[in-house]
Design a protein around this motif. Structure first.
Motif, PDB file in Angstrom:
ATOM      1  N   GLU A 147       2.275  -3.079 -12.284  1.00 55.48           N
ATOM      2  CA  GLU A 147       1.124  -3.965 -12.308  1.00 55.48           C
ATOM      3  C   GLU A 147       0.604  -4.213 -10.890  1.00 55.48           C
ATOM      4  O   GLU A 147      -0.609  -4.308 -10.676  1.00 55.48           O
ATOM      5  CB  GLU A 147       1.512  -5.301 -12.961  1.00 55.48           C
ATOM      6  CG  GLU A 147       0.345  -6.237 -13.232  1.00 55.48           C
ATOM      7  CD  GLU A 147      -0.564  -5.732 -14.337  1.00 55.48           C
ATOM      8  OE1 GLU A 147      -1.637  -6.328 -14.513  1.00 55.48           O
ATOM      9  OE2 GLU A 147      -0.215  -4.754 -15.031  1.00 55.48           O
ATOM     10  N   LEU A 148       1.512  -4.311  -9.923  1.00 54.72           N
ATOM     11  CA  LEU A 148       1.104  -4.497  -8.530  1.00 54.72           C
ATOM     12  C   LEU A 148       0.289  -3.303  -8.045  1.00 54.72           C
ATOM     13  O   LEU A 148      -0.733  -3.456  -7.370  1.00 54.72           O
ATOM     14  CB  LEU A 148       2.330  -4.695  -7.644  1.00 54.72           C
ATOM     15  CG  LEU A 148       2.068  -4.855  -6.140  1.00 54.72           C
ATOM     16  CD1 LEU A 148       1.268  -6.124  -5.866  1.00 54.72           C
ATOM     17  CD2 LEU A 148       3.372  -4.886  -5.361  1.00 54.72           C
ATOM     18  N   LEU A 149       0.731  -2.100  -8.395  1.00 53.04           N
ATOM     19  CA  LEU A 149       0.013  -0.899  -7.998  1.00 53.04           C
ATOM     20  C   LEU A 149      -1.349  -0.804  -8.679  1.00 53.04           C
ATOM     21  O   LEU A 149      -2.316  -0.305  -8.098  1.00 53.04           O
ATOM     22  CB  LEU A 149       0.839   0.349  -8.333  1.00 53.04           C
ATOM     23  CG  LEU A 149       2.152   0.527  -7.547  1.00 53.04           C
ATOM     24  CD1 LEU A 149       2.996   1.617  -8.165  1.00 53.04           C
ATOM     25  CD2 LEU A 149       1.865   0.839  -6.082  1.00 53.04           C
ATOM     26  N   LYS A 150      -1.437  -1.310  -9.893  1.00 51.81           N
ATOM     27  CA  LYS A 150      -2.676  -1.210 -10.676  1.00 51.81           C
ATOM     28  C   LYS A 150      -3.651  -2.343 -10.355  1.00 51.81           C
ATOM     29  O   LYS A 150      -4.847  -2.119 -10.144  1.00 51.81           O
ATOM     30  CB  LYS A 150      -2.337  -1.202 -12.165  1.00 51.81           C
ATOM     31  CG  LYS A 150      -3.548  -1.000 -13.077  1.00 51.81           C
ATOM     32  CD  LYS A 150      -3.113  -0.900 -14.532  1.00 51.81           C
ATOM     33  CE  LYS A 150      -4.327  -0.690 -15.438  1.00 51.81           C
ATOM     34  NZ  LYS A 150      -3.928  -0.581 -16.856  1.00 51.81           N
ATOM     35  N   GLN A 151      -3.163  -3.572 -10.340  1.00 50.78           N
ATOM     36  CA  GLN A 151      -4.035  -4.730 -10.146  1.00 50.78           C
ATOM     37  C   GLN A 151      -4.110  -5.186  -8.685  1.00 50.78           C
ATOM     38  O   GLN A 151      -5.032  -5.917  -8.314  1.00 50.78           O
ATOM     39  CB  GLN A 151      -3.537  -5.898 -11.005  1.00 50.78           C
ATOM     40  CG  GLN A 151      -3.517  -5.621 -12.492  1.00 50.78           C
ATOM     41  CD  GLN A 151      -4.907  -5.401 -13.066  1.00 50.78           C
ATOM     42  OE1 GLN A 151      -5.886  -5.929 -12.553  1.00 50.78           O
ATOM     43  NE2 GLN A 151      -5.002  -4.622 -14.137  1.00 50.78           N
ATOM     44  N   GLY A 152      -3.137  -4.782  -7.885  1.00 54.93           N
ATOM     45  CA  GLY A 152      -3.086  -5.212  -6.491  1.00 54.93           C
ATOM     46  C   GLY A 152      -3.609  -4.157  -5.537  1.00 54.93           C
ATOM     47  O   GLY A 152      -4.783  -4.151  -5.166  1.00 54.93           O
ATOM     48  N   ALA A 153      -2.737  -3.235  -5.125  1.00 55.18           N
ATOM     49  CA  ALA A 153      -3.127  -2.174  -4.189  1.00 55.18           C
ATOM     50  C   ALA A 153      -2.291  -0.938  -4.457  1.00 55.18           C
ATOM     51  O   ALA A 153      -1.072  -1.027  -4.622  1.00 55.18           O
ATOM     52  CB  ALA A 153      -2.937  -2.632  -2.741  1.00 55.18           C
ATOM     53  N   SER A 154      -2.945   0.196  -4.490  1.00 50.91           N
ATOM     54  CA  SER A 154      -2.227   1.448  -4.723  1.00 50.91           C
ATOM     55  C   SER A 154      -1.552   1.949  -3.450  1.00 50.91           C
ATOM     56  O   SER A 154      -0.623   2.757  -3.506  1.00 50.91           O
ATOM     57  CB  SER A 154      -3.176   2.524  -5.242  1.00 50.91           C
ATOM     58  OG  SER A 154      -4.210   2.763  -4.296  1.00 50.91           O
TER      59      SER A 154
END
Length: 440
Positions: A57-64
């Motif tokens: 979720e961090l990679l998707k909604q935050g930063a890749s």
């Protein structure tokens, strides 16, 4: 997760901005938008497993992808408790996710306990532990040379929070181990408290504030050195003898060679003439600090010939009779930049010439000095031609006029005499650089 990411980005921006304002070396903050679902699935298919849900979720909604880098000025002296100078080296990358290679069978299930999300400049790895089934996996460090694992945080989000609060400190073991405890990075440990206090002071203390009293100015100089003319002007407002006394005290109180050298450089910048008698005294007592600092102070504070004589006598008394190690001579005499070094070193020059060539280049040779060496023994000739190439790269020239035609003939003659291709290449490099010397 989006709100947490926004907060982290804001804090990273502040860190980078403040530390750059204080003269640190920084890279622009790199934050790529969250990844599309298809991008994440593509990586999951490549590695063969689904990513832990919170990390995903961090990679998707935050930063890749995130990249934070900074390094303190060379002049910055850290508190004595911190043996390594922290620097910033932090981030992650979706596309960079992969199985680490620990040196065993890559198909062994035991080799598939971790995913690597970041690689330090020295090759060490940051890992998330994926065999425990946690949605927000623990973060570990692995050293590629010693094979050691360190737990950095019990979850990825906690890791980001702790590292951010520590100023985005670097990845390698020398950076994080001073702040490490059983459950990972510990902001309450004494080293972390020392570091955070120093970092806050470094980021907020201005020269204007520091100029109010000598003790604060000394603190500011310990963080920034004294090369800046504005810092030198600030010291000039105080009594020079008092300044010198305080600086000598600072140097004598520290046991670290790098700090001694740093204080020595400040003494040279702001009160060299006041330190003359003290520097002389260093040659008549116990060696209480690094010889390199004494040599540096001697070269810059004492009359040139007096200082050079002291260091040369000391070198000769310590080395085997008739033999001087080139890097000993280089490190101890390069600060003088004195042509007298050239005649002194000539009887000692022998293969390998590494060290001798740089000392020759930095001793302000005349064109006649270099021609004399080019016409001398094999070791002298190789020393001279390598010195010439180094001077050309540094854009320094001999102290007297170079007659290009004469030089080109001599260099071409010796190039044609050379058998080894690498030696011919060095002569060609020297010949091609003669036009720049002629222009000077």
């Amino acid at each position: 997760m989006i709100e947490a990411m926004k907060m982290w980005i804001q804090r990273w921006e502040v860190i980078i901005s403040q530390i750059e304002q204080q003269g640190a070396n920084v890279h622009p903050l790199a934050v790529q938008p969250g990844a599309a679902e298809e991008e994440i699935k593509e990586v999951e298919e490549r590695i063969g497993i689904p990513l832990p849900s919170v990390f995903r979720e961090l990679l998707k909604q935050g930063a890749s992808e995130v990249g934070v880098y900074w390094s303190l000025p060379d002049e910055a002296m850290l508190p004595e408790e911190l043996k390594e100078k922290p620097s910033g080296d932090f981030g992650w990358s979706l596309r960079g996710l992969d199985w680490p290679y620990f040196g065993g069978d890559e198909d062994d299930p035991d080799e598939r306990c971790y995913l690597q999300f970041y690689t330090a400049g020295n090759g060490d790895a940051l890992l998330i532990k994926i065999d425990d089934g946690k949605a927000d996996p623990a973060v570990w460090y692995w050293g590629h040379e010693d094979g050691e694992f360190d737990l950095l945080a019990p979850s990825f989000t906690e890791y980001v929070e702790r590292v951010t609060r520590l100023g985005c400190i670097g990845t390698d073991c020398g950076q994080h181990r001073p702040f490490l405890r059983e459950d990972g990075l510990d902001l309450r440990c004494s080293n972390a408290q020392v570091w955070l206090k120093w970092l806050d002071r470094f980021l907020t203390l201005t020269l204007e504030q520091a100029s109010a009293n000598l003790e604060m100015l000394l603190e500011y100089a310990s963080m920034h050195g004294a090369d800046d003319p504005d810092i030198q002007d600030a010291f000039a407002r105080f009594d020079r003898s008092e300044v010198c006394s305080h600086l000598i005290s600072k140097l004598e109180q520290t046991l670290r060679a790098d700090h001694q050298q740093a204080w020595g450089e400040i003494i040279v910048r702001v009160c060299a003439s006041e330190a003359v008698n003290w520097v002389r005294s260093l040659w008549h007592g116990d060696e209480t600090f690094a010889a390199q600092t004494r040599d540096y102070l001697t070269a810059h504070c004492l009359p040139e010939e007096e200082g050079l004589t002291l260091v040369i006598r000391d070198i000769e008394s310590r080395e085997e009779k008739g033999s001087i190690y080139p890097y000993t001579a280089l490190h101890r005499l390069r600060h003088f930049r004195n042509r007298s070094v050239i005649s002194w070193m000539k009887p000692y020059v022998a293969f390998p010439i590494d060290g001798w060539d740089l000392l020759l280049a930095e001793s302000q040779p005349s064109a006649e000095d270099l021609l004399d060496w080019l016409s001398g023994s094999d070791a002298e000739r190789q020393t001279a031609v390598h010195a010439i190439c180094k001077m050309m790269k540094q854009q320094t020239v001999p102290t007297t006029l170079v007659h290009v035609q004469q030089w080109e003939q001599l260099l071409s003659y010796w190039r044609d005499k050379e058998i080894l291709r690498n030696n011919k290449r060095v002569f060609d490099e020297a010949i091609s650089g003669l036009c720049s010397w002629n222009a000077s």
